[in-house]
Design a protein around this motif. Structure first.
Motif, PDB file in Angstrom:
ATOM      1  N   ALA A   1       4.544   6.102   6.715  1.00 58.68           N
ATOM      2  CA  ALA A   1       4.045   5.032   7.081  1.00 58.68           C
ATOM      3  C   ALA A   1       5.411   3.551   6.154  1.00 58.68           C
ATOM      4  O   ALA A   1       5.152   3.080   6.420  1.00 58.68           O
ATOM      5  CB  ALA A   1       3.196   4.490   5.749  1.00 58.68           C
ATOM      6  N   TYR A   2       6.066   4.732   5.556  1.00 59.98           N
ATOM      7  CA  TYR A   2       6.967   3.333   5.171  1.00 59.98           C
ATOM      8  C   TYR A   2       8.216   3.611   6.373  1.00 59.98           C
ATOM      9  O   TYR A   2       9.153   2.273   6.299  1.00 59.98           O
ATOM     10  CB  TYR A   2       7.956   4.224   3.997  1.00 59.98           C
ATOM     11  CG  TYR A   2       9.334   3.234   3.540  1.00 59.98           C
ATOM     12  CD1 TYR A   2       8.864   2.365   2.100  1.00 59.98           C
ATOM     13  CD2 TYR A   2      10.139   3.308   3.262  1.00 59.98           C
ATOM     14  CE1 TYR A   2       9.766   1.536   1.882  1.00 59.98           C
ATOM     15  CE2 TYR A   2      11.321   2.805   3.052  1.00 59.98           C
ATOM     16  CZ  TYR A   2      11.537   2.042   1.997  1.00 59.98           C
ATOM     17  OH  TYR A   2      11.559   0.741   1.432  1.00 59.98           O
ATOM     18  N   THR A   3       8.917   4.680   6.662  1.00 62.59           N
ATOM     19  CA  THR A   3       9.401   4.502   7.907  1.00 62.59           C
ATOM     20  C   THR A   3       8.861   3.522   9.045  1.00 62.59           C
ATOM     21  O   THR A   3       9.638   3.045   9.623  1.00 62.59           O
ATOM     22  CB  THR A   3       9.423   6.154   8.690  1.00 62.59           C
ATOM     23  OG1 THR A   3      10.034   7.343   7.776  1.00 62.59           O
ATOM     24  CG2 THR A   3      10.504   6.173   9.892  1.00 62.59           C
TER      25      THR A   3
ATOM     26  N   VAL B   1      -1.841  -3.576   9.538  1.00 62.86           N
ATOM     27  CA  VAL B   1      -3.562  -3.250   8.722  1.00 62.86           C
ATOM     28  C   VAL B   1      -3.230  -1.846   9.273  1.00 62.86           C
ATOM     29  O   VAL B   1      -3.119  -1.252  10.123  1.00 62.86           O
ATOM     30  CB  VAL B   1      -4.296  -3.723   9.332  1.00 62.86           C
ATOM     31  CG1 VAL B   1      -4.595  -4.140  11.932  1.00 62.86           C
ATOM     32  CG2 VAL B   1      -5.737  -3.648  10.113  1.00 62.86           C
ATOM     33  N   ALA B   2      -4.284  -0.878   9.057  1.00 62.81           N
ATOM     34  CA  ALA B   2      -4.847   0.213   9.047  1.00 62.81           C
ATOM     35  C   ALA B   2      -5.763   1.307   8.665  1.00 62.81           C
ATOM     36  O   ALA B   2      -6.418   0.084   8.349  1.00 62.81           O
ATOM     37  CB  ALA B   2      -3.758   1.487   8.090  1.00 62.81           C
ATOM     38  N   ALA B   3      -5.718   2.477   9.305  1.00 62.00           N
ATOM     39  CA  ALA B   3      -7.226   2.733   8.966  1.00 62.00           C
ATOM     40  C   ALA B   3      -7.081   4.681   8.901  1.00 62.00           C
ATOM     41  O   ALA B   3      -6.344   5.095   9.325  1.00 62.00           O
ATOM     42  CB  ALA B   3      -7.945   2.846  10.898  1.00 62.00           C
TER      43      ALA B   3
ATOM     44  N   ALA C   1      -3.937   5.621   3.750  1.00 63.39           N
ATOM     45  CA  ALA C   1      -4.611   4.715   3.341  1.00 63.39           C
ATOM     46  C   ALA C   1      -3.000   4.275   1.669  1.00 63.39           C
ATOM     47  O   ALA C   1      -2.987   2.607   2.030  1.00 63.39           O
ATOM     48  CB  ALA C   1      -5.817   3.994   2.964  1.00 63.39           C
ATOM     49  N   GLN C   2      -3.589   5.586   1.490  1.00 61.01           N
ATOM     50  CA  GLN C   2      -2.897   5.038   0.366  1.00 61.01           C
ATOM     51  C   GLN C   2      -0.920   5.025   0.516  1.00 61.01           C
ATOM     52  O   GLN C   2      -0.356   3.752  -0.171  1.00 61.01           O
ATOM     53  CB  GLN C   2      -2.882   6.682  -0.585  1.00 61.01           C
ATOM     54  CG  GLN C   2      -4.393   6.314  -0.925  1.00 61.01           C
ATOM     55  CD  GLN C   2      -4.550   7.239  -2.486  1.00 61.01           C
ATOM     56  OE1 GLN C   2      -4.204   7.679  -2.860  1.00 61.01           O
ATOM     57  NE2 GLN C   2      -5.341   7.844  -1.631  1.00 61.01           N
ATOM     58  N   GLY C   3      -0.465   5.574   1.380  1.00 54.92           N
ATOM     59  CA  GLY C   3       0.504   5.689   2.171  1.00 54.92           C
ATOM     60  C   GLY C   3       0.935   3.959   2.381  1.00 54.92           C
ATOM     61  O   GLY C   3       2.550   3.509   2.148  1.00 54.92           O
ATOM     62  N   VAL C   4       0.359   3.972   3.457  1.00 52.28           N
ATOM     63  CA  VAL C   4       0.504   2.612   3.865  1.00 52.28           C
ATOM     64  C   VAL C   4       0.566   1.004   2.759  1.00 52.28           C
ATOM     65  O   VAL C   4       1.854  -0.206   2.776  1.00 52.28           O
ATOM     66  CB  VAL C   4      -0.244   1.656   4.944  1.00 52.28           C
ATOM     67  CG1 VAL C   4      -0.619   0.890   5.633  1.00 52.28           C
ATOM     68  CG2 VAL C   4      -0.625   2.735   5.757  1.00 52.28           C
TER      69      VAL C   4
ATOM     70  N   GLY D   1       8.824  10.112  10.999  1.00 53.54           N
ATOM     71  CA  GLY D   1       9.106   9.950   8.778  1.00 53.54           C
ATOM     72  C   GLY D   1       8.849  11.119   8.952  1.00 53.54           C
ATOM     73  O   GLY D   1       9.259  11.613   7.957  1.00 53.54           O
ATOM     74  N   GLN D   2       7.279  11.941   9.253  1.00 48.28           N
ATOM     75  CA  GLN D   2       6.435  13.019   8.814  1.00 48.28           C
ATOM     76  C   GLN D   2       6.959  14.045   9.054  1.00 48.28           C
ATOM     77  O   GLN D   2       7.567  15.074   8.379  1.00 48.28           O
ATOM     78  CB  GLN D   2       5.212  13.281   8.789  1.00 48.28           C
ATOM     79  CG  GLN D   2       4.626  12.089   9.980  1.00 48.28           C
ATOM     80  CD  GLN D   2       4.095  11.538   8.362  1.00 48.28           C
ATOM     81  OE1 GLN D   2       5.336  11.236   7.246  1.00 48.28           O
ATOM     82  NE2 GLN D   2       3.158  10.835   8.664  1.00 48.28           N
ATOM     83  N   GLY D   3       8.152  13.848   9.898  1.00 51.52           N
ATOM     84  CA  GLY D   3       9.410  15.328  10.327  1.00 51.52           C
ATOM     85  C   GLY D   3      10.471  15.531   9.275  1.00 51.52           C
ATOM     86  O   GLY D   3      11.194  16.570   9.409  1.00 51.52           O
ATOM     87  N   THR D   4      10.640  14.444   8.445  1.00 49.30           N
ATOM     88  CA  THR D   4      11.069  14.561   7.410  1.00 49.30           C
ATOM     89  C   THR D   4      10.765  15.800   6.348  1.00 49.30           C
ATOM     90  O   THR D   4      11.307  16.410   5.634  1.00 49.30           O
ATOM     91  CB  THR D   4      11.597  14.302   6.217  1.00 49.30           C
ATOM     92  OG1 THR D   4      10.733  13.451   5.962  1.00 49.30           O
ATOM     93  CG2 THR D   4      12.224  11.829   7.000  1.00 49.30           C
ATOM     94  N   VAL D   5      10.023  16.025   6.174  1.00 46.68           N
ATOM     95  CA  VAL D   5       9.513  17.398   5.752  1.00 46.68           C
ATOM     96  C   VAL D   5       9.767  18.628   6.112  1.00 46.68           C
ATOM     97  O   VAL D   5       9.855  19.484   5.435  1.00 46.68           O
ATOM     98  CB  VAL D   5       8.370  17.101   5.561  1.00 46.68           C
ATOM     99  CG1 VAL D   5       7.483  18.979   5.477  1.00 46.68           C
ATOM    100  CG2 VAL D   5       6.941  16.322   5.142  1.00 46.68           C
ATOM    101  N   GLY D   6       9.540  18.695   7.906  1.00 49.48           N
ATOM    102  CA  GLY D   6      10.724  19.865   8.061  1.00 49.48           C
ATOM    103  C   GLY D   6      12.067  20.368   7.770  1.00 49.48           C
ATOM    104  O   GLY D   6      12.732  21.689   7.503  1.00 49.48           O
TER     105      GLY D   6
END
Length: 419
Positions: free
Chosen positions: A75-77, A92-94, A100-103, A174-179
């Motif tokens: 979300a931040y990325t 806006v997000a769903a 939701a919390q991340g956004v 952004g999620q790939g940073t976990v890897g």
């Protein structure tokens, strides 16, 4: 345009089509962007899972991330790259809760107005947390996909920028940073197991891991009651499910994302599905043995190990994607998990309807070390003899073997077990 130029243009177009939607370079740039925003979450050993698998199993604790899940990374990325004009229009997000919390948190950090659409019935703690981060929350539809339809309508009406939960290159990067963190924390890693819904997290992790350590096997775990990936991969394109039913609301996504699809198809080694019973057992195991609160979606990777521990070469990293769970659901899942593990035993017995019969049954149970949670009587049913009473029992046991021993003790004492 000359023929040569035409051929060159076609070749360039083909190359563009073959280029992955997200590269490890994109993930590395996202990691620099997020350096002062997200936590480098711990990679904790699990003795219970290590014993089961026969080698080291490590828990990547994204349930301890800001806002309780990995979602803040993507979300931040995504939102940090919006133009000034886009930020002015808001976002806006769903989401069922974690996105939701991340956004909402990312919007607060970046000073952007946020509106979130959540399904009716979304966990109350997730709804309230999203509001506390400053988002305006609306609830509509019963699934994330239905809520996403409302978010798209809001986007069209107001000009707000839609921050998709998983279907955007910046989200996946952004999620790939976990890897990247996994490889730094465990250089000798052999297997990564990741839950998946829309595919953003596993696509990002696979992008990072396969680029730096192609020998590492990446496995996606999906709830079998909301498993859109197997049929989609078989079809060669994202396919929507007709219906879904799972306690794992965080990965209850009816259709894989277009951006993650190619990455998952090309980079993820296997997609497995897990049963609801395994999800509840996994959640209970995390609570009891690792002292970690994990939501059902976050426990999907653990559930995969419980179902087939021999399928994962250690060292194994298991991503606990989130820990935002409704306390009421937590209580239900704990009860279900304990029942699945043989820790609860429900039975009905019939005894003579005379003084002392119940105390005799309770004495047998006490000698068998069964803890009585609930007792109820039935006297008025045609199935009973005139001089009989039926006793319903809810018992706490230590496992399947103990439950069997308790039933055997009742039988040896002459107590008739009917169910």
């Amino acid at each position: 345009m000359s023929p040569a130029a035409g051929v060159g243009g076609a070749a360039a177009a083909d190359a563009a089509e073959q280029r992955p939607a997200v590269t490890v370079g994109d993930v590395e740039v996202a990691a620099e962007l997020l350096a002062d925003v997200v936590r480098t979450t711990p990679l904790e050993p699990s003795a219970a899972l290590s014993e089961l698998v026969g080698g080291p199993v490590l828990l990547k604790c994204e349930n301890l991330q800001h806002a309780g899940s990995f979602k803040i990374r993507g979300a931040y990325t995504r939102m940090s790259r919006l133009s000034a004009a886009e930020r002015e229009r808001g976002v806006v997000a769903a989401s069922a809760g974690n996105h939701a919390q991340g956004v909402a948190l990312a919007a607060r950090l970046l000073g952007i107005r946020s509106t979130i659409w959540m399904p009716v019935g979304a966990p109350i703690p997730k709804v309230e947390a999203t509001k506390r981060y400053g988002a305006q929350v609306h609830q509509a539809g019963t699934t994330v996909d239905e809520a996403l339809g409302h978010a798209r309508a809001h986007e069209a009406e107001t000009g707000a920028v839609l921050i998709h939960p998983f279907d955007h290159v910046d989200i996946v990067a952004g999620q790939g940073t976990v890897g990247l963190e996994l490889l730094e924390q465990c250089p000798d890693l052999r297997t990564v197991v990741v839950c998946t819904g829309g595919g953003g997290l596993v696509a990002g992790i696979a992008t990072a891991v396969k680029a730096r350590a192609p020998h590492v096997r990446v496995v996606a775990a999906q709830a079998e009651g909301a498993a859109a990936w197997p049929a989609s991969l078989d079809a060669g394109e994202p396919r929507a499910l007709a219906r879904m039913a799972t306690m794992a609301d965080g990965i209850a996504v009816g259709r894989p994302g277009d951006v993650p699809f190619g990455l998952v198809r090309d980079l993820v080694d296997d997609v497995v599905t897990v049963a609801e019973e395994s999800l509840s057992r996994a959640l209970l195991l995390m609570l009891e043995r690792s002292k970690l609160v994990v939501e059902p979606a976050g426990a999907a990777a653990v559930a995969a190990l419980l179902e087939d521990p021999g399928a994962f070469e250690p060292p194994v990293a298991v991503v606990l994607s989130g820990g935002n769970i409704d306390p009421l659901l937590l209580m239900r899942v704990i009860r279900h998990g304990m029942a699945s593990a043989g820790r609860y035993l429900g039975c009905r017995v019939r005894v003579p309807d005379r003084p002392g019969a119940l105390s005799g049954v309770l004495r047998v149970l006490a000698e068998a070390d069964a803890n009585v949670l609930e007792v109820f009587h039935t006297r008025t049913t045609s199935a009973l003899a005139v001089d009989e009473v039926e006793i319903g029992l809810q018992l706490e046991t230590t496992g399947h073997e103990h439950a069997t021993a308790v039933l055997t003790a009742l039988a040896l004492a002459g107590v008739r077990v009917v169910d």
